[in-house]
Design an enzyme around this catalytic site. Sequence first.
Site, short mmCIF file in Angstrom:
data_model
loop_
_atom_site.label_atom_id
_atom_site.label_comp_id
_atom_site.label_asym_id
_atom_site.label_seq_id
_atom_site.Cartn_x
_atom_site.Cartn_y
_atom_site.Cartn_z
N ASP A 154 -6.81 -2.50 -7.35
CA ASP A 154 -7.37 -3.13 -6.17
C ASP A 154 -7.63 -4.61 -6.46
O ASP A 154 -7.83 -4.98 -7.62
CB ASP A 154 -8.69 -2.47 -5.75
N ARG A 179 0.82 -1.23 0.00
CA ARG A 179 0.00 0.00 0.00
C ARG A 179 0.85 1.27 0.00
O ARG A 179 0.46 2.26 0.63
CB ARG A 179 -0.93 0.04 1.22
N ARG A 226 -3.44 6.51 1.18
CA ARG A 226 -3.99 7.68 1.89
C ARG A 226 -3.05 8.36 2.88
O ARG A 226 -3.31 9.49 3.27
CB ARG A 226 -5.27 7.26 2.63
O1 CP3 Z 1 0.14 -1.55 -2.52
C1 CP3 Z 1 -0.21 -0.61 -3.28
O2 CP3 Z 1 0.18 0.56 -3.14
C2 CP3 Z 1 -1.09 -0.94 -4.47
C3 CP3 Z 1 -2.46 -0.70 -4.31
C4 CP3 Z 1 -3.40 -1.63 -3.56
C5 CP3 Z 1 -4.64 -1.15 -3.09
N1 CP3 Z 1 -5.36 -2.22 -2.61
C6 CP3 Z 1 -5.06 0.24 -3.15
C7 CP3 Z 1 -6.17 0.68 -2.28
C8 CP3 Z 1 -3.34 -3.01 -3.30
C9 CP3 Z 1 -2.22 -3.98 -3.54
C10 CP3 Z 1 -4.60 -3.36 -2.71
C11 CP3 Z 1 -4.97 -4.74 -2.34
C12 CP3 Z 1 -6.19 -4.97 -1.53
N2 CP3 Z 1 -7.41 -4.37 -1.65
C13 CP3 Z 1 -6.31 -5.97 -0.56
C14 CP3 Z 1 -5.25 -6.97 -0.23
C15 CP3 Z 1 -4.14 -6.36 0.52
C16 CP3 Z 1 -4.37 -6.23 1.96
O3 CP3 Z 1 -4.43 -5.08 2.43
O4 CP3 Z 1 -4.45 -7.27 2.62
C17 CP3 Z 1 -7.62 -5.93 -0.04
C18 CP3 Z 1 -8.18 -6.80 1.06
C19 CP3 Z 1 -8.32 -4.92 -0.73
C20 CP3 Z 1 -9.75 -4.53 -0.60
C21 CP3 Z 1 -9.85 -3.13 -0.17
N3 CP3 Z 1 -9.67 -2.07 -1.02
C22 CP3 Z 1 -10.03 -2.62 1.14
C23 CP3 Z 1 -10.28 -3.47 2.36
C24 CP3 Z 1 -9.92 -1.23 1.05
C25 CP3 Z 1 -9.93 -0.23 2.17
C26 CP3 Z 1 -11.24 0.39 2.41
C27 CP3 Z 1 -11.15 1.44 3.50
O5 CP3 Z 1 -11.84 2.44 3.34
O6 CP3 Z 1 -10.35 1.29 4.46
C28 CP3 Z 1 -9.71 -0.90 -0.29
C29 CP3 Z 1 -9.54 0.44 -0.86
C30 CP3 Z 1 -8.16 0.80 -1.27
N4 CP3 Z 1 -7.36 0.02 -2.05
C31 CP3 Z 1 -7.47 2.02 -0.98
C32 CP3 Z 1 -6.24 1.95 -1.63
C33 CP3 Z 1 -5.17 3.01 -1.67
C34 CP3 Z 1 -8.02 3.18 -0.16
C35 CP3 Z 1 -9.10 3.82 -0.97
C36 CP3 Z 1 -9.17 5.31 -0.78
O7 CP3 Z 1 -8.34 6.03 -1.37
O8 CP3 Z 1 -10.08 5.74 -0.09
#
Ligand code: CP3
Length: 354
Positions: free
Chosen positions: A77, A27, A31
Amino acid sequence: MTELKNDRFLKALLREPVDRTPIWMMRQAGRYLPEYRASRATAGSFMDLCMNADFACEVTMQPLERYPLDAAILFSDILTIPDAMDLGLYFETGEGPKFKKVVRTEADVEALPVVNTARDLSYVTKAVSTIRRELNGRVPLIGFSGSPWTLATYMVEGGSSKDFRHVKAMMYGQPEVMHQMLHKLALSVIDYLNGQIKAGAQAVQIFDTWGGVLSHSAYQEFSLKYMQQIVDGLIREHEGRRVPVILFTKGAGQWLESMANTGCDALGIDWTTDIGGARSRVGDKVALQGNMDPSVLYAKPERIREEVGNILASYGKGTGQIFNLGHGIHQFADPEHAKAFIEAVVELSPQYHK
Ligand code: CP3
C-alpha cells in the site's frame, strides 16, 4: 538472473516495438477476486497480507493465474511510508485508511523522521524478492509508492478526505512547513523505491492520486516538483536493464507536457483525457498508460470490448501504449468482466503493431 519470458510491458514503456499492446490493471490483486478475500480472511487483515512476504506473494500471483496479464504489481500500500514514520496506520472496515497521529503543526513536521527502508520497511523489500523468485521471469514486477503530495494528504487529514481542508490550509497558510514535509517525503520515497528496485522491482509507478485537486500553479509547486526530485534520485538501470518510471497523477489531463518533461518514461492517464490527443501532445517523449473508465466493467462484455476497441483506435498504430484502467478496479467489478476486458486487449491490439 532469470531471463524475462514476457517483456512486452517493459518494451512498450521504452517505446520499443511489441507484438501487441501490453496490459495490467491497477489494483489487480484486490477485493473483486474471491480468492483474495479468502487469503485476507486467512491472514487476518489487509495489513497482515502486506506484512507477510508469503501472503503478499500469494495475492500478487492471483490475478496472473486467472488472466493473461503482462505485469505483476507488488502487493502493498502507499501508506506504508507514513506508517513507518510512526503515524500508526489502521483500517476500519468500510471507512478506509486512518492514522492514530495526524501531522498539523510545524512541530509535528519537524518530528517526522525520514524513512530508512532497510530498517523500517524490510517487510516490503522482502515481499519484492519473494515475488520475483515466484514469478521466475514470467512477467516483470512493478514496484510503487505514493507521491509526496498524495501521502501528505493522508498524513495531514488523518485518512481519506473529500475537501482536503487541513492539508490545503497548511499549503496556503504555512507553505514552508508544507515544503519541509514534502521534502522529507521525497527523500523517503527515493530510498523506498530504490530499495524496491534493488530487491527486484523492474519498473516503478508513483501514484499521485490527489494531484488533480490542486490549482495549476499549486500542482507544479507542491506535487510535480517533488516527483521531479524522485525521478532524479532513482536508480534507472539495474540487472543490465533500464528501470522505467511511470508517473500517474489522477486528473492531470492539462499537465501532461510538464509531467513528460520530468524525465520519467511513461505517464498514467485517467479516462477524462483522450489518449490519442495525449499522444499527439507528448510525442515520443514518454509512453502512455491507461485509460479505460473502471466503471465500464459494470457493462456487458460486448460493451467492454467496444470501449477497448475505441481506446486502441484513439491511440493508433505503433508502440508506446500500456493498456490499463484509468484508476483502480472497483471492488464490485465482476471477475468475468475483467477477463473480457483483458482478452479484448489481447485479441484486438495486434493489428496496431503490424
Ligand atoms: O494494484 C495492486 O494490485 C497493488 C496493490 C495496491 C493497493 N493499494 C492494495 C490495497 C496499490 C498499488 C495501492 C495504492 C494505494 N493505496 C493508493 C493509490 C492508488 C489509487 O487507488 O489511487 C491509495 C490512495 C491507497 C490508500 C488506500 N489503501 C485506500 C484509499 C484503501 C481503500 C480503503 C477502502 O476500504 O476502500 C486502501 C486499502 C487497500 N489497498 C486495499 C487493497 C487491495 C483494500 C483493503 C482490503 O482488502 O480491505
